[in-house]
Design a protein around this motif. Structure first.
Motif, PDB file in Angstrom:
ATOM      1  N   ALA A   2       0.826  -1.208   0.000  1.00 50.61           N
ATOM      2  CA  ALA A   2       0.000   0.000   0.000  1.00 50.61           C
ATOM      3  C   ALA A   2       0.860   1.258   0.000  1.00 50.61           C
ATOM      4  N   GLY A   3       1.915   1.260   0.801  1.00 49.69           N
ATOM      5  CA  GLY A   3       2.805   2.406   0.821  1.00 49.69           C
ATOM      6  C   GLY A   3       3.518   2.606  -0.505  1.00 49.69           C
ATOM      7  N   ALA A   4       3.991   1.498  -1.100  1.00 51.31           N
ATOM      8  CA  ALA A   4       4.694   1.593  -2.378  1.00 51.31           C
ATOM      9  C   ALA A   4       3.775   2.075  -3.496  1.00 51.31           C
ATOM     10  N   LEU A   5       2.533   1.620  -3.487  1.00 55.28           N
ATOM     11  CA  LEU A   5       1.584   2.057  -4.517  1.00 55.28           C
ATOM     12  C   LEU A   5       1.231   3.534  -4.356  1.00 55.28           C
ATOM     13  N   GLY A   6       1.039   3.984  -3.115  1.00 53.67           N
ATOM     14  CA  GLY A   6       0.793   5.404  -2.890  1.00 53.67           C
ATOM     15  C   GLY A   6       1.943   6.243  -3.406  1.00 53.67           C
ATOM     16  N   LEU A   7       3.158   5.762  -3.185  1.00 48.51           N
ATOM     17  CA  LEU A   7       4.328   6.468  -3.664  1.00 48.51           C
ATOM     18  C   LEU A   7       4.346   6.525  -5.190  1.00 48.51           C
ATOM     19  N   ALA A   8       4.115   5.386  -5.836  1.00 44.83           N
ATOM     20  CA  ALA A   8       4.166   5.331  -7.296  1.00 44.83           C
ATOM     21  C   ALA A   8       3.154   6.274  -7.933  1.00 44.83           C
ATOM     22  N   ILE A   9       1.957   6.338  -7.364  1.00 50.27           N
ATOM     23  CA  ILE A   9       0.905   7.182  -7.931  1.00 50.27           C
ATOM     24  C   ILE A   9       1.200   8.665  -7.719  1.00 50.27           C
ATOM     25  N   ALA A  10       1.876   9.009  -6.630  1.00 50.86           N
ATOM     26  CA  ALA A  10       2.095  10.415  -6.291  1.00 50.86           C
ATOM     27  C   ALA A  10       3.355  11.007  -6.915  1.00 50.86           C
ATOM     28  N   VAL A  11       4.181  10.193  -7.541  1.00 51.68           N
ATOM     29  CA  VAL A  11       5.449  10.704  -8.069  1.00 51.68           C
ATOM     30  C   VAL A  11       5.231  11.787  -9.129  1.00 51.68           C
ATOM     31  N   ILE A  12       4.329  11.546 -10.075  1.00 54.68           N
ATOM     32  CA  ILE A  12       4.095  12.530 -11.141  1.00 54.68           C
ATOM     33  C   ILE A  12       3.569  13.863 -10.583  1.00 54.68           C
ATOM     34  N   PRO A  13       2.575  13.859  -9.683  1.00 54.57           N
ATOM     35  CA  PRO A  13       2.168  15.142  -9.095  1.00 54.57           C
ATOM     36  C   PRO A  13       3.312  15.902  -8.436  1.00 54.57           C
ATOM     37  N   TRP A  14       4.181  15.211  -7.714  1.00 52.48           N
ATOM     38  CA  TRP A  14       5.336  15.882  -7.113  1.00 52.48           C
ATOM     39  C   TRP A  14       6.248  16.454  -8.197  1.00 52.48           C
ATOM     40  N   SER A  15       6.463  15.704  -9.264  1.00 49.74           N
ATOM     41  CA  SER A  15       7.344  16.168 -10.335  1.00 49.74           C
ATOM     42  C   SER A  15       6.750  17.361 -11.072  1.00 49.74           C
ATOM     43  N   LEU A  16       5.439  17.335 -11.278  1.00 46.53           N
ATOM     44  CA  LEU A  16       4.785  18.489 -11.920  1.00 46.53           C
ATOM     45  C   LEU A  16       4.849  19.719 -11.025  1.00 46.53           C
TER      46      LEU A  16
END
Length: 389
Positions: free
Chosen positions: A59-73
């Protein structure tokens, strides 16, 4: 460039930058993977199979994967250094809530949120090193950052496993929170403030057309999934016959993670001597052969196998993460794609391989790991040829 920028990109800033970014890596990995040592205890409390207990990790890894693009944008509108500080602080604030959560579903939800919050650290750290240091030092510092993540993974597991064996898993997560808070303070104090470099014109387009970027992302997905699966389920194997080890002894096995930290910090020298492609090839072979070495029902061979798996994985990750960042030419997007692949491997493949373990035990798991290693090797041979490495 301002004086602060020039100084920051010189040698004077290298030592504090290495410590600061190593501390950030420790925060991210201690919080993300401390729970891995507690999966058997969580499984017992909620009556879960190994693969179901691994969902708490995933669950933690999936939350991280999904949030990477928003952080990068967000990094296109705000300073990367500011965003990194926000991510570190938010991670520390959220951390105690994981231990306070009651019930499996709320626990999974908070873990997902925790992963999304700390995603800013791996999404931006390696790219921001290019703002702080010149290119040769940034590449070397990237290896030290990955070494910091290895220390974070080790310390999080050791602290959680030891406290969990003496108390319970919730108390163990509180202890991990205290550890992370100390590392976060070191990052906030030591990280330099510099003038950040803009993306080169067309950098994103050129990087996304480079098959090496996509190949490295594929390697991250496959080999991170394989690596996480090994550490997700080795505890279950050692707790049950023929080993029947106590929790505290199983926790001690995670000391082999030190090998990953040492390896990551030295990959820069290996790359300078042998080249990236050769180091990647050797790392893939090591990670795959290490899994095979764990097959016998002998504790010494299992420990040796884990050391080889860990050395291989962290050598691969240290080279690949720095390579992708360099190919991105200052843009955070290629590194973000790599990070997404990396944590999708951890969250999805790391959990799915638990179904193999549930059904066929450790031997079946190792067979699949060998197949994944062969697939990664084939992809690397075909996709990393272009240009000088």
């Amino acid at each position: 460039m301002t004086t602060s920028a020039a100084t920051g990109r010189g040698g004077a800033a290298f030592a504090p930058t290495v410590v600061a970014f190593g501390a950030a890596g420790l925060v991210a990995f201690a919080e993300l993977y401390g729970v891995q040592a507690l999966l058997p205890a969580i499984g017992r409390e909620f009556a879960l199979s190994p693969s179901s207990a691994a969902l708490v990790q995933s669950a933690g890894a999936l939350g991280l994967a999904i949030a990477v693009i928003p952080w990068s944008l967000a990094a296109r509108r705000m300073r990367r250094g500011t965003l990194l500080r926000i991510a570190v602080i938010a991670t520390i604030v959220l951390s105690p809530l994981v231990a306070a959560t009651d019930g499996l579903v709320p626990l999974l939800a908070v873990r997902f949120l925790q992963g999304a919050v700390l995603a800013g650290i791996p999404a931006l750290a390696v790219t921001h090193l290019g703002d702080v240091l010149d290119r040769p030092r940034a590449a070397a510092a990237a290896g030290w950052y990955v070494g910091g993540t290895a220390i974070g993974g080790l310390s999080g597991r050791l602290v959680a496993g030891t406290v969990g064996a003496l108390g319970d898993w919730r108390m163990a997560l509180v202890a991990v929170s205290l550890l992370s808070a100390v590392a976060a303070a070191a990052f906030l104090v030591l990280t330099p403030r510099v003038v950040e470099l803009p993306d080169e014109p067309g950098a994103v387009r050129r990087a996304l057309r480079d098959r090496r970027v996509w190949t490295l992302c594929l390697l991250a997905l496959l080999q991170m999934g394989a690596f996480v699966a090994v550490y997700n389920f080795i505890g279950f194997r050692l707790l049950h016959p023929p080993f029947g080890l106590p929790d505290i002894t199983v926790t001690a096995v995670f000391v082999v993670y030190l090998a990953g930290s040492v390896t990551a910090a030295r990959t820069g020298r290996l790359v300078a001597r042998f080249g990236r492609r050769r180091v990647v090839a050797a790392a893939l072979v090591a990670q795959t052969l290490g899994a095979v070495v764990t097959l016998p029902e002998l504790l010494p061979t299992i420990v040796v196998g884990l050391v080889v798996v860990t050395v291989g994985f962290f050598a691969l990750h240290a080279v690949a993460a720095g390579w992708v960042a360099e190919l991105g030419r200052g843009s955070a997007l290629p590194s973000a794609l790599y990070t997404i692949a990396y944590y999708l491997g951890a969250g999805v493949l790391g959990w799915a391989l638990g179904l193999v373990y549930d059904g066929g035990g450790w031997r079946a798991l190792v067979v699949v790991l060998v197949v994944l290693g062969a697939a990664a090797g084939t992809a690397a041979a075909a996709g990393l040829r272009r240009g000088r490495a």
